[in-house]
Every structure is written in structure tokens, then in C-alpha cells.
Design an enzyme around this catalytic site. Structure first.
Site, PDB file in Angstrom:
ATOM      1  NE  ARG A  99      -8.979 -19.264 -14.196  1.00 23.92           N
ATOM      2  CZ  ARG A  99     -10.247 -19.143 -13.808  1.00 23.92           C
ATOM      3  NH1 ARG A  99     -10.631 -18.100 -13.074  1.00 23.92           N
ATOM      4  NH2 ARG A  99     -11.135 -20.045 -14.161  1.00 23.92           N
ATOM      5  CE  LYS A 134      -6.929  -1.518   6.841  1.00 21.47           C
ATOM      6  NZ  LYS A 134      -7.953  -1.612   7.912  1.00 21.47           N
ATOM      7  CE  LYS A 166      -4.389   5.259   9.624  1.00 22.16           C
ATOM      8  NZ  LYS A 166      -4.869   3.952   9.107  1.00 22.16           N
ATOM      9  CD  GLU A 199      -5.785   6.874  13.053  1.00 22.03           C
ATOM     10  OE1 GLU A 199      -6.024   6.162  12.059  1.00 22.03           O
ATOM     11  OE2 GLU A 199      -4.963   6.557  13.937  1.00 22.03           O
ATOM     12  CG  ASP A 221      -8.831   4.839  14.379  1.00 18.57           C
ATOM     13  OD1 ASP A 221      -9.242   4.114  13.453  1.00 18.57           O
ATOM     14  OD2 ASP A 221      -8.049   4.436  15.257  1.00 18.57           O
TER      15      ASP A 221
END
Length: 283
Positions: A99, A134, A166, A199, A221
Site C-alpha cells: 500500500r 501547493k 508576493k 509578483e 498575477d
């Protein structure tokens, strides 16, 4: 800082601990410790195979006596019925690693398959698809390997290998000029040589960045297609360009045709479906 091998080892140790605990009592109760056997990795869905090399490490870490014979390598296109590899050795070891190996390979293969689909949309352009941070906690190294296997390009691995200013960094710092000035002062003081990306949320912010200078890449962005085209013209090759924010497989080609160098896609890792694989006893 941990090496890739060290991060992988920690991941495997955690995976064994959470799955096996104080023992796989199902296997231990019905399979004699001396029983030997062979299992095969069976492909049940078309896609890009990824994680073969990682599977080898998983088997070896758990039981160095397991023997793996590989027929299909990472990055190959596979179809239902293909057998990627076989593993021979103690049946108890085969059952206890099944697994964990499948969880890793199914996810990696799903990411590689998704990445390849995005890359297919970019054929004939200079644009490359980037992953993001992410990712599944603890799985980042493997997920980013899967992106590369699928033909994509890794963005920064974490917060340590690139500067990415950012919107929140800029706002907390008091604006673009202050953020960039502090960034350069920090790198000089620390003796670090890291690429700098910033950004921007508008063409006005882009003009501020270009007037200030001192960046390697600009992230556009949530720009529309017309804004992206205008931004690329303004930059005129002075720095690398990256489009980001809500870009899908249906729109990525439109952004690429604006002339950007990269398009970052969080969906490569944050919402991917695993490729259907199984690990079955050989008759």
C-alpha cells in the site's frame, strides 16, 4: 538543510510507522515468515508512469533482500494491462510494502500524467509549465519529481532556494521599492546569491518594478490575456515572465501565445487524481 535522500528516508519511515505500527497483524497471522513469492505492478489506466525509482527505494529500505525487475521506466506512457515491474522475496515484505508503494506511485503517476497533458497544450511555444508549493505536506520532493517526469519544470522547492516577493510581502514591507531594497540588502548581508522574482497585480505595478530593476522574473498575477500581452511587450525580454492565477488546461495555450516564459499551475499537485495501479501476486 536536508538532502533529497534524507527527506525521502524520513518520508518512508513515517509511512511505515503510520501504516504498520506495531505490526501488520493480518499478514503475520496467516503468512509464514519463510514464505517466498512474487508480485507484479499492474497498470489499470492510461497515463504517464512515475515513481518506479522511488518504489525501488521503498522496497529496499523495508527489506534489502527484495528483488525488483523493471520492464517500464519512469516517464513512459502506459496503458491498461501493462506490467511495470515485478518484485520477488518474502511474501510478508511484499504485503507490508504494497500500500505504501501504491500510494506513492499512484499519486506520482497522476501528477506526471496531468503535467504531460498541460505540456501537450504548449507544443510549438517557448512556454514551460511550472509547479507550485501547493503540495501534500511531506510529499513535496516526490510530487515535484513527478512534475519533472511528466515534462514540467520545478519552481522553487521551498522558501529557501529562491526569493519570491508576493503581494503580502510587498504590502507588509510598504511597497515595491521598499520590498526590493530590503531584499537586496538582506542578500548582500547574508552573502547569498538567490534569484529574485516579484509578483505584480497590475500594469502600473509592473512599470514600478521595471523602473526599479534588480529582479530576475516577474509573476503576472491574475492578468487577463490582453493585459498579459501588453505586459510581455513592456518587459521586452528584460526579465523572465511567469503567468499565474486560475490558469486552466483550457486557457494555458492562450497565455503561452502571449509570449510568457512560464505558466505556474497549482492544480498539477493540489487537486490531481491518482493513476489506477495495483500490485498483484504472480500466479
Amino acid at each position: 538543510m536536508y538532502t533529497v535522500d534524507q527527506l525521502e528516508d524520513k518520508l518512508f519511515e513515517l509511512a511505515f510507522a503510520e501504516d504498520i505500527g506495531d505490526g501488520d497483524h493480518t499478514t503475520l497471522c496467516c503468512i509464514p515468515p519463510e514464505a517466498m513469492g512474487k508480485s507484479k505492478l499492474l497498470v489499470k489506466e492510461s497515463g504517464i508512469l512515475a515513481g518506479v525509482d522511488i518504489a525501488r527505494k521503498i522496497f529496499h529500505k523495508f527489506d534489502p533482500d527484495l528483488q525488483m525487475e523493471v520492464f517500464i521506466q519512469d516517464g513512459a506512457r502506459v496503458k491498461p494491462g501493462d506490467i511495470a515491474f515485478t518484485v520477488s522475496g518474502k511474501v510478508q515484505s511484499l504485503l507490508q510494502t504494497e500500500r505504501i508503494m501504491l500510494n506513492v506511485m499512484q499519486r506520482m503517476s497522476g501528477i506526471a500524467t496531468m503535467t504531460a497533458k498541460y505540456m501537450d497544450k504548449l507544443r510549438g511555444t517557448k512556454t514551460r509549465v511550472l509547479d507550485t508549493r501547493k503540495t501534500t505536506p511531506g510529499m513535496r520532493i516526490l510530487e515535484k519529481q513527478a512534475v519533472k517526469i511528466g515534462g514540467g519544470t520545478n519552481h522553487r522547492i521551498g522558501l529557501f532556494d529562491m526569493i519570491l516577493l508576493k503581494d503580502n510581502h510587498i504590502d507588509f514591507a510598504g511597497g515595491i521599492d521598499k520590498a526590493l531594497d530590503r531584499c537586496h540588502a538582506y542578500l548582500k548581508a547574508k552573502g547569498k546569491n538567490l534569484k529574485i522574482e516579484i509578483e505584480v497585480r497590475s500594469l502600473d505595478e509592473l512599470r514600478q518594478v521595471l523602473a526599479h530593476g534588480g529582479v530576475d522574473r516577474v509573476m503576472l498575477d491574475n492578468f487577463s490575456i490582453p493585459m498579459t500581452r501588453e505586459a510581455v511587450a513592456l518587459i521586452n525580454g528584460r526579465v523572465e515572465t511567469e503567468s499565474s492565477g486560475g490558469i486552466t488546461i483550457d486557457t494555458i495555450r492562450d497565455y503561452a501565445e502571449c509570449g510568457v516564459d512560464f505558466v505556474s499551475v497549482g492544480a498539477l499537485t493540489h487537486s490531481v487524481k491518482g493513476l489506477d495501479l495495483s500490485f498483484k501476486a504472480c500466479e
